[in-house]
Every structure is written in structure tokens, then in C-alpha cells.
Design an enzyme around this catalytic site. Structure first.
Site, PDB file in Angstrom:
ATOM      1  N   ASP A  54       5.431 -30.869 -43.886  1.00  0.00           N
ATOM      2  CA  ASP A  54       4.916 -32.118 -44.025  1.00  0.00           C
ATOM      3  C   ASP A  54       4.510 -31.817 -45.917  1.00  0.00           C
ATOM      4  O   ASP A  54       5.700 -30.722 -46.329  1.00  0.00           O
ATOM      5  CB  ASP A  54       3.693 -32.520 -44.131  1.00  0.00           C
ATOM      6  CG  ASP A  54       2.488 -30.975 -44.605  1.00  0.00           C
ATOM      7  OD1 ASP A  54       2.572 -29.999 -45.239  1.00  0.00           O
ATOM      8  OD2 ASP A  54       1.049 -31.268 -43.907  1.00  0.00           O
ATOM      9  N   HIS A  55       3.935 -32.756 -46.643  1.00  0.00           N
ATOM     10  CA  HIS A  55       4.495 -32.608 -47.715  1.00  0.00           C
ATOM     11  C   HIS A  55       4.143 -31.317 -48.603  1.00  0.00           C
ATOM     12  O   HIS A  55       4.514 -30.962 -50.016  1.00  0.00           O
ATOM     13  CB  HIS A  55       3.341 -33.916 -48.820  1.00  0.00           C
ATOM     14  CG  HIS A  55       2.065 -34.194 -48.183  1.00  0.00           C
ATOM     15  ND1 HIS A  55       2.169 -34.157 -46.748  1.00  0.00           N
ATOM     16  CD2 HIS A  55       1.665 -33.779 -48.584  1.00  0.00           C
ATOM     17  CE1 HIS A  55       0.178 -33.835 -46.163  1.00  0.00           C
ATOM     18  NE2 HIS A  55       0.313 -33.565 -47.977  1.00  0.00           N
ATOM     19  N   CYS A 111       3.026 -26.069 -43.784  1.00  0.00           N
ATOM     20  CA  CYS A 111       2.337 -27.399 -44.392  1.00  0.00           C
ATOM     21  C   CYS A 111       1.429 -26.685 -45.139  1.00  0.00           C
ATOM     22  O   CYS A 111       2.053 -25.156 -45.166  1.00  0.00           O
ATOM     23  CB  CYS A 111       1.803 -27.538 -43.061  1.00  0.00           C
ATOM     24  SG  CYS A 111       0.640 -27.010 -42.444  1.00  0.00           S
ATOM     25  N   GLY A 112       0.289 -26.919 -45.865  1.00  0.00           N
ATOM     26  CA  GLY A 112      -0.132 -26.371 -46.615  1.00  0.00           C
ATOM     27  C   GLY A 112      -0.749 -24.965 -45.958  1.00  0.00           C
ATOM     28  O   GLY A 112      -0.513 -24.075 -47.029  1.00  0.00           O
ATOM     29  N   THR A 113      -1.878 -25.027 -44.940  1.00  0.00           N
ATOM     30  CA  THR A 113      -1.218 -23.711 -44.998  1.00  0.00           C
ATOM     31  C   THR A 113      -0.881 -23.924 -43.415  1.00  0.00           C
ATOM     32  O   THR A 113      -0.919 -21.888 -43.405  1.00  0.00           O
ATOM     33  CB  THR A 113      -3.062 -24.027 -43.843  1.00  0.00           C
ATOM     34  OG1 THR A 113      -3.031 -24.850 -42.889  1.00  0.00           O
ATOM     35  CG2 THR A 113      -4.321 -24.111 -44.813  1.00  0.00           C
ATOM     36  N   GLY A 114      -0.113 -24.056 -42.618  1.00  0.00           N
ATOM     37  CA  GLY A 114       0.505 -23.543 -41.499  1.00  0.00           C
ATOM     38  C   GLY A 114       0.146 -23.656 -40.242  1.00  0.00           C
ATOM     39  O   GLY A 114       0.416 -23.694 -39.175  1.00  0.00           O
ATOM     40  N   ILE A 115      -1.256 -23.975 -40.542  1.00  0.00           N
ATOM     41  CA  ILE A 115      -2.383 -24.372 -39.214  1.00  0.00           C
ATOM     42  C   ILE A 115      -2.221 -25.251 -38.478  1.00  0.00           C
ATOM     43  O   ILE A 115      -1.812 -25.279 -37.651  1.00  0.00           O
ATOM     44  CB  ILE A 115      -3.537 -23.817 -40.028  1.00  0.00           C
ATOM     45  CG1 ILE A 115      -4.090 -22.472 -40.827  1.00  0.00           C
ATOM     46  CG2 ILE A 115      -4.653 -23.869 -38.748  1.00  0.00           C
ATOM     47  CD1 ILE A 115      -5.784 -22.727 -41.174  1.00  0.00           C
ATOM     48  N   GLY A 116      -2.016 -26.647 -39.597  1.00  0.00           N
ATOM     49  CA  GLY A 116      -1.715 -27.652 -39.009  1.00  0.00           C
ATOM     50  C   GLY A 116      -0.480 -27.538 -37.657  1.00  0.00           C
ATOM     51  O   GLY A 116      -0.515 -28.218 -36.392  1.00  0.00           O
ATOM     52  N   MET A 117       0.579 -27.190 -38.907  1.00  0.00           N
ATOM     53  CA  MET A 117       1.668 -27.559 -38.209  1.00  0.00           C
ATOM     54  C   MET A 117       1.898 -26.465 -36.882  1.00  0.00           C
ATOM     55  O   MET A 117       2.154 -26.826 -35.991  1.00  0.00           O
ATOM     56  CB  MET A 117       3.003 -26.758 -39.138  1.00  0.00           C
ATOM     57  CG  MET A 117       3.195 -27.863 -40.236  1.00  0.00           C
ATOM     58  SD  MET A 117       4.298 -28.889 -38.457  1.00  0.00           S
ATOM     59  CE  MET A 117       5.251 -29.675 -40.589  1.00  0.00           C
ATOM     60  N   HIS A 144       6.866  -8.548 -29.071  1.00  0.00           N
ATOM     61  CA  HIS A 144       5.425  -8.493 -28.057  1.00  0.00           C
ATOM     62  C   HIS A 144       5.745 -10.114 -27.200  1.00  0.00           C
ATOM     63  O   HIS A 144       5.157 -10.936 -26.457  1.00  0.00           O
ATOM     64  CB  HIS A 144       3.807  -8.531 -28.858  1.00  0.00           C
ATOM     65  CG  HIS A 144       4.253  -6.952 -28.841  1.00  0.00           C
ATOM     66  ND1 HIS A 144       2.531  -5.958 -29.370  1.00  0.00           N
ATOM     67  CD2 HIS A 144       5.336  -6.216 -29.107  1.00  0.00           C
ATOM     68  CE1 HIS A 144       3.574  -5.092 -29.477  1.00  0.00           C
ATOM     69  NE2 HIS A 144       4.589  -4.681 -29.055  1.00  0.00           N
ATOM     70  N   ARG A 178       6.763  -5.132 -20.482  1.00  0.00           N
ATOM     71  CA  ARG A 178       5.131  -5.581 -19.914  1.00  0.00           C
ATOM     72  C   ARG A 178       5.174  -6.771 -20.714  1.00  0.00           C
ATOM     73  O   ARG A 178       4.298  -8.061 -20.275  1.00  0.00           O
ATOM     74  CB  ARG A 178       4.111  -4.825 -20.748  1.00  0.00           C
ATOM     75  CG  ARG A 178       4.092  -4.507 -22.376  1.00  0.00           C
ATOM     76  CD  ARG A 178       3.454  -2.859 -21.882  1.00  0.00           C
ATOM     77  NE  ARG A 178       2.899  -3.057 -23.346  1.00  0.00           N
ATOM     78  CZ  ARG A 178       3.615  -2.363 -24.140  1.00  0.00           C
ATOM     79  NH1 ARG A 178       5.030  -1.883 -24.072  1.00  0.00           N
ATOM     80  NH2 ARG A 178       3.429  -2.413 -25.142  1.00  0.00           N
ATOM     81  N   HIS A 179       6.179  -7.339 -22.014  1.00  0.00           N
ATOM     82  CA  HIS A 179       5.233  -8.370 -23.085  1.00  0.00           C
ATOM     83  C   HIS A 179       6.322  -9.556 -21.824  1.00  0.00           C
ATOM     84  O   HIS A 179       5.412 -10.651 -22.140  1.00  0.00           O
ATOM     85  CB  HIS A 179       5.596  -8.398 -24.319  1.00  0.00           C
ATOM     86  CG  HIS A 179       5.647  -7.284 -25.029  1.00  0.00           C
ATOM     87  ND1 HIS A 179       4.056  -7.059 -24.870  1.00  0.00           N
ATOM     88  CD2 HIS A 179       6.230  -6.203 -25.191  1.00  0.00           C
ATOM     89  CE1 HIS A 179       3.782  -5.594 -25.935  1.00  0.00           C
ATOM     90  NE2 HIS A 179       4.910  -5.637 -25.515  1.00  0.00           N
TER      91      HIS A 179
HETATM   92  C1  RB5 Z   1      -2.210 -31.854 -45.919  1.00  0.00           C
HETATM   93  O1  RB5 Z   1      -3.000 -31.479 -47.601  1.00  0.00           O
HETATM   94  C2  RB5 Z   1      -2.843 -30.806 -45.360  1.00  0.00           C
HETATM   95  O2  RB5 Z   1      -3.492 -30.392 -45.127  1.00  0.00           O
HETATM   96  C3  RB5 Z   1      -1.439 -29.876 -44.229  1.00  0.00           C
HETATM   97  O3  RB5 Z   1      -0.218 -29.620 -45.108  1.00  0.00           O
HETATM   98  C4  RB5 Z   1      -1.608 -28.290 -43.724  1.00  0.00           C
HETATM   99  O4  RB5 Z   1      -2.498 -27.161 -44.427  1.00  0.00           O
HETATM  100  C5  RB5 Z   1      -2.504 -28.899 -42.401  1.00  0.00           C
HETATM  101  O5  RB5 Z   1      -2.753 -27.959 -41.242  1.00  0.00           O
END
Ligand code: RB5
Length: 191
Positions: A54-55, A111-117, A144, A178-179
Site C-alpha cells: 500500500d502507500h 504495508c506500514g506495519t505488515g500487519i494489515g497485509m 516449518h 512432521r510439519h
Molecule cells: C496505512 O496508514 C497503514 O495503516 C497500513 O500501511 C498498515 O500499516 C496497516 O496494517
């Protein structure tokens, strides 16, 4: 035979020398991983990679694309092509669909954190997306979990570490055994 250090100065010097050797060994090993990957590619490894961001991940995505080019790997860039604010699920979708359908072997999402993606990617059947910010986990998740998508956060790690993670994750084979049984149990949860 060399005498063992018997004062704190000598012990400190010995410790520093050992740290230096370990540091050099670490970089030697990393270099091997990357050289190993490009050699494999030259031998006809046709691994196809889908990548998007994302951006918040635009800059790191461009850095990783540069790395894929340097390694001579085949990839498809799913954007975005501008720095406008976008919604990460929209950009996770084409990459995960491509990997789930078998059109691409692996996916990389940033993405910014990788979490959303990573959350979005793991909603797709057949996707095992790993959010990784260290080299140990990059190796472990291939060995694994047989992860087929890698997520990273541009606001979390720098480009140097991200490159090492990508090189390790792309080069590492799944251990199976096993994995395999555990992966099958993950697939069963999708039903
Ligand atoms: C965008 O501002 C941010 O929320 C996105 O890049 C990401 O970090 C979401 O998990």
C-alpha cells in the site's frame, strides 16, 4: 599453546575478537544464501513472485523489486504506481489470488506495519502468510510453515534487514515431515 587470558583487559580483548569472527561468519553465511539463490536461478529455477504494497510500503516495495531484479528472479509488480493513500486489502487481493491459483509461487506484501497485509492475506484459502521482521523467523517460517506469502512493514525495519529477510525466505526449502501434518491441519481449518 597460547596461554588463556588471566586479566580483565585480556579477557575483554578476547571477547571482542570472538565477536568480530562471529560477525564476519554471519555476513559470510548471508552472502552464501544470496549467491545460492542466484546460482539456483541460473540453473533454471523458474520461481515466479507476485509483489504489492500500500502507500505505507511503497518505498520498501521498490527496494525489494530492485533486489529481485539483481537476483534475476521473475516477478509481477501489482503496485500501487502512485503514492496516493490506498486500502491494503485491495492490493493484498491480486497477490494472494495469484499465489492461491498457482500462477505465482510466492507472494510478497508490504504495508506500514505488515500487519494489515498479513491479516488480509491469511483470509484467502491456501495462503500461509508470515509477518516477518527478523532473519531467524524468515528461515523458520519456510522450514516449518511452508509460508507462501511474506509480509513486512516498511515502518518497522530498514531496507538492509528487509533484503536479508527476503533472500533467506526465498532460498529456504520447506522441511516437510512432521510439519506437513501441521500444514494439512491448517488447511482443514479452512473447510
Ligand atoms: C496505512 O496508514 C497503514 O495503516 C497500513 O500501511 C498498515 O500499516 C496497516 O496494517
Amino acid at each position: 599453546m597460547t596461554a588463556l587470558p588471566n586479566n580483565s583487559y585480556q579477557k575483554g580483548m578476547l571477547k571482542k575478537q570472538i565477536q568480530l569472527i562471529l560477525y564476519e561468519l554471519y555476513f559470510f553465511a548471508q552472502k552464501d544464501v544470496m549467491i545460492g539463490l542466484s546460482t539456483k536461478q541460473k540453473r533454471g529455477n523458474k520461481m515466479k513472485i507476485a509483489i504489492s504494497s500500500d502507500h505505507g510500503g511503497n518505498n520498501l516495495r521498490k527496494e525489494i523489486i530492485q533486489q529481485l531484479e539483481e537476483l534475476g528472479l521473475s516477478y509481477k509488480d501489482f503496485g500501487p504506481q502512485t503514492n496516493d493513500s490506498v486500502d491494503y486489502p485491495d492490493y493484498a487481493a491480486p497477490v494472494t489470488e495469484g499465489v492461491a491459483s498457482g500462477e505465482y509461487d510466492r507472494g510478497i506484501l508490504i504495508c506500514g506495519t505488515g500487519i494489515g497485509m498479513s491479516i488480509a492475506a491469511n483470509k484467502m484459502k491456501g495462503i500461509r502468510c508470515a509477518l516477518v521482521h527478523d532473519v531467524f523467523s524468515a528461515k523458520a517460517t519456510r522450514c516449518h510453515n511452508d509460508s507462501n506469502v511474506l509480509a513486512m512493514g516498511e515502518r518497522v525495519i530498514g531496507p538492509g534487514l528487509a533484503r536479508e529477510i527476503v533472500a533467506t525466505w526465498l532460498a529456504q526449502e520447506f522441511e516437510g515431515g512432521r510439519h506437513e501434518r501441521r500444514i494439512e491441519k491448517i488447511s482443514a481449518l479452512e473447510k
